[in-house]
Design a protein around this motif. Structure first.
Motif, PDB file in Angstrom:
ATOM      1  N   THR A 220       0.839  -1.206   0.000  1.00 60.76           N
ATOM      2  CA  THR A 220       0.000   0.000   0.000  1.00 60.76           C
ATOM      3  C   THR A 220       0.868   1.247   0.000  1.00 60.76           C
ATOM      4  OG1 THR A 220      -1.718  -1.178   1.238  1.00 60.76           O
ATOM      5  CG2 THR A 220      -1.821   1.232   1.246  1.00 60.76           C
ATOM      6  N   ALA A 221       1.946   1.212   0.776  1.00 60.81           N
ATOM      7  CA  ALA A 221       2.841   2.360   0.850  1.00 60.81           C
ATOM      8  C   ALA A 221       3.498   2.652  -0.494  1.00 60.81           C
ATOM      9  CB  ALA A 221       3.907   2.117   1.912  1.00 60.81           C
ATOM     10  N   GLU A 222       3.795   1.609  -1.265  1.00 68.97           N
ATOM     11  CA  GLU A 222       4.384   1.810  -2.596  1.00 68.97           C
ATOM     12  C   GLU A 222       3.448   2.643  -3.479  1.00 68.97           C
ATOM     13  OE1 GLU A 222       5.460  -1.886  -4.409  1.00 68.97           O
ATOM     14  OE2 GLU A 222       6.504  -2.598  -2.625  1.00 68.97           O
ATOM     15  N   LYS A 223       2.161   2.336  -3.419  1.00 67.36           N
ATOM     16  CA  LYS A 223       1.180   3.093  -4.210  1.00 67.36           C
ATOM     17  C   LYS A 223       1.096   4.536  -3.737  1.00 67.36           C
ATOM     18  CE  LYS A 223      -1.609  -1.056  -5.048  1.00 67.36           C
ATOM     19  NZ  LYS A 223      -2.929  -1.727  -4.817  1.00 67.36           N
ATOM     20  N   VAL A 224       1.131   4.728  -2.421  1.00 65.30           N
ATOM     21  CA  VAL A 224       1.085   6.085  -1.867  1.00 65.30           C
ATOM     22  C   VAL A 224       2.300   6.879  -2.323  1.00 65.30           C
ATOM     23  CG1 VAL A 224       1.150   7.434   0.263  1.00 65.30           C
ATOM     24  CG2 VAL A 224      -0.275   5.379   0.148  1.00 65.30           C
ATOM     25  N   ALA A 225       3.478   6.252  -2.259  1.00 65.39           N
ATOM     26  CA  ALA A 225       4.713   6.938  -2.638  1.00 65.39           C
ATOM     27  C   ALA A 225       4.712   7.321  -4.116  1.00 65.39           C
ATOM     28  CB  ALA A 225       5.912   6.053  -2.318  1.00 65.39           C
ATOM     29  N   GLN A 226       4.273   6.420  -4.967  1.00 67.40           N
ATOM     30  CA  GLN A 226       4.231   6.729  -6.395  1.00 67.40           C
ATOM     31  C   GLN A 226       3.210   7.821  -6.708  1.00 67.40           C
ATOM     32  OE1 GLN A 226       6.192   6.233  -8.639  1.00 67.40           O
ATOM     33  NE2 GLN A 226       7.180   4.225  -8.525  1.00 67.40           N
ATOM     34  N   LYS A 227       2.117   7.814  -5.977  1.00 69.04           N
ATOM     35  CA  LYS A 227       1.118   8.872  -6.160  1.00 69.04           C
ATOM     36  C   LYS A 227       1.690  10.218  -5.730  1.00 69.04           C
ATOM     37  CE  LYS A 227      -3.460  10.360  -4.574  1.00 69.04           C
ATOM     38  NZ  LYS A 227      -4.575  10.088  -3.632  1.00 69.04           N
ATOM     39  N   LEU A 228       2.411  10.231  -4.604  1.00 72.21           N
ATOM     40  CA  LEU A 228       3.049  11.465  -4.151  1.00 72.21           C
ATOM     41  C   LEU A 228       4.048  11.973  -5.192  1.00 72.21           C
ATOM     42  CD1 LEU A 228       3.756  10.688  -0.367  1.00 72.21           C
ATOM     43  CD2 LEU A 228       2.237  12.468  -1.242  1.00 72.21           C
ATOM     44  N   ARG A 229       4.885  11.076  -5.674  1.00 68.78           N
ATOM     45  CA  ARG A 229       5.905  11.465  -6.655  1.00 68.78           C
ATOM     46  C   ARG A 229       5.275  12.062  -7.907  1.00 68.78           C
ATOM     47  NH1 ARG A 229       7.498  10.065 -11.225  1.00 68.78           N
ATOM     48  NH2 ARG A 229       6.002   8.333 -11.270  1.00 68.78           N
ATOM     49  N   ALA A 230       4.249  11.397  -8.433  1.00 67.32           N
ATOM     50  CA  ALA A 230       3.612  11.853  -9.672  1.00 67.32           C
ATOM     51  C   ALA A 230       2.890  13.185  -9.478  1.00 67.32           C
ATOM     52  CB  ALA A 230       2.647  10.787 -10.177  1.00 67.32           C
ATOM     53  N   ASN A 231       2.173  13.327  -8.376  1.00 65.40           N
ATOM     54  CA  ASN A 231       1.416  14.553  -8.141  1.00 65.40           C
ATOM     55  C   ASN A 231       2.315  15.752  -7.873  1.00 65.40           C
ATOM     56  OD1 ASN A 231      -0.973  13.216  -8.507  1.00 65.40           O
ATOM     57  ND2 ASN A 231      -1.485  13.040  -6.344  1.00 65.40           N
ATOM     58  N   ILE A 232       3.417  15.521  -7.145  1.00 69.15           N
ATOM     59  CA  ILE A 232       4.345  16.616  -6.883  1.00 69.15           C
ATOM     60  C   ILE A 232       4.967  17.107  -8.194  1.00 69.15           C
ATOM     61  CG2 ILE A 232       6.594  17.156  -5.821  1.00 69.15           C
ATOM     62  CD1 ILE A 232       5.705  15.296  -3.492  1.00 69.15           C
ATOM     63  N   LYS A 233       5.259  16.172  -9.080  1.00 75.89           N
ATOM     64  CA  LYS A 233       5.876  16.536 -10.364  1.00 75.89           C
ATOM     65  C   LYS A 233       4.969  17.426 -11.199  1.00 75.89           C
ATOM     66  CE  LYS A 233       8.300  14.426 -14.282  1.00 75.89           C
ATOM     67  NZ  LYS A 233       8.741  13.140 -14.889  1.00 75.89           N
ATOM     68  N   THR A 234       3.676  17.231 -11.070  1.00 75.60           N
ATOM     69  CA  THR A 234       2.721  18.017 -11.869  1.00 75.60           C
ATOM     70  C   THR A 234       2.185  19.231 -11.119  1.00 75.60           C
ATOM     71  OG1 THR A 234       0.902  16.578 -11.154  1.00 75.60           O
ATOM     72  CG2 THR A 234       2.023  15.997 -13.206  1.00 75.60           C
TER      73      THR A 234
END
Length: 345
Positions: A270-284
């Motif tokens: 679950t944390a992996e999904k949260v981290a990838q979501k954070l990374r993608a959203n911060i980039k945009t």
């Protein structure tokens, strides 16, 4: 502190000392020095009911004081202690007479400092009712009214002062637990919550996961745009992360541009999904005009025999790997296989 009694929420004095009961040994000494001789004296002169009641109050207070100091459940409810104190003063007044009326004031002040506002108002009202009844039965109306308003003024002044103390204590506690620039929790708070998460793993087998976040090329941002803009990026970043995590998740600032998100009761997948979501959203996100801001993230979940130091170290190693492997990515530290792995986008 899940295992400890939450008297810090019901005793005003205890909240000023982070629920550690540090003030109560001093109070216990004062109680012993002042009230123990009174109990003995009354037993000697034949006032057995009063002497016994004071002795019971002393023993009850000492028992609760010891429990608070050790973080244990109170053997005697704190409201019973207050009722015993009021009963001692009331019985003293009606037994020994007007010379003991002055005990009303220190007992009222101690109650005000010890209990929350509503509770202390109730107990002080009982004190006022008892004392005023005695005064009206034994003094003329003018003296009775003087006592009534003197007590009322004292109680009101103490409560107004305590409201200011409470407000200052809340402000001080907030400032000592949060980063001044971003409002994220600070490193000291991180250590406390890491300890709780590891204890939760040991006792209840619930996993928690750390996400360590570092802003890519942050030095360039400061050099090109200035430190004011760099601070703005950090403030916007914290706001953006908070908007994406749960209310139960915790965000800490542990370095200049380095942050940690603690996901309680969260497994690694679950944390992996949260981290990838954070990374993608911060980039945009528009953290800085005319420049895309990216972050690198390192993950590590709780494991058997894990210490705070090792947990942070493993998350930091995963973060370092993410930066070494090109930044704007997520890596995790696999404790079972003792290796760092990329997290698929």
């Amino acid at each position: 502190m899940p295992a400890k009694y939450n008297a810090k929420y019901s005793l005003r004095l205890n909240t000023y000392f982070d629920g550690q009961g540090k003030v109560f040994p001093a109070l216990s000494l004062i109680i012993m020095v002042i009230f123990a001789p009174l109990a003995v004296k009354n037993l000697i002169i034949g006032e057995y009911a009063l002497g016994l009641l004071i002795a019971i109050f002393i023993c009850a207070f000492l028992a609760d004081s010891n429990a608070l100091l050790k973080g244990r459940a109170l053997p005697i409810n704190e409201n019973i202690i207050a009722i015993l104190a009021i009963s001692c003063v009331s019985l003293t007044l009606f037994t020994l007479g007007a010379g003991t009326i002055f005990w009303i004031f220190p007992v009222s002040i101690i109650i005000s400092f010890s209990f929350p506002l509503i509770t202390s108002i109730i107990f002080n009202s009982l004190l006022l009712l008892t004392a005023t009844t005695y005064v009206f039965l034994n003094y003329d109306v003018a003296d009775s009214l003087r006592f009534f308003f003197a007590f009322l003024l004292t109680a009101c002044a103490v409560h107004l002062l305590l409201r200011q103390i409470d407000a200052l204590h809340t402000l001080l506690k907030e400032e000592s637990s949060k980063d001044a620039l971003t409002g994220a929790l600070n490193r000291r708070q991180l250590n406390l919550f890491l300890s709780d998460a590891l204890a939760n793993k040991i006792h209840y087998h619930n996993d928690s996961t750390l996400i360590m976040i570092d802003v890519d090329h942050f030095k360039q941002i400061n050099d090109i745009y200035g430190h004011a803009k760099g601070d703005e990026v950090l403030i916007n970043l914290v706001s953006d992360i908070r908007a994406q995590i749960r209310e139960s998740d915790l965000l800490f600032r542990v370095g200049g541009e380095e942050f940690v998100v603690l996901l309680p009761n969260t497994q690694l997948k679950t944390a992996e999904k949260v981290a990838q979501k954070l990374r993608a959203n911060i980039k945009t996100s528009a953290l800085l005009d005319n420049r895309t801001i990216t972050v690198s993230l390192g993950l590590c979940a709780t494991g058997n025999g894990l210490t705070q130091t090792k947990w942070m170290s493993c998350a930091d190693k995963a973060l370092y790997a993410a930066k070494q492997r090109g930044r704007d990515r997520v890596c995790l530290y696999n404790l079972n296989q003792n290796r760092i792995e990329d997290v698929a986008a």
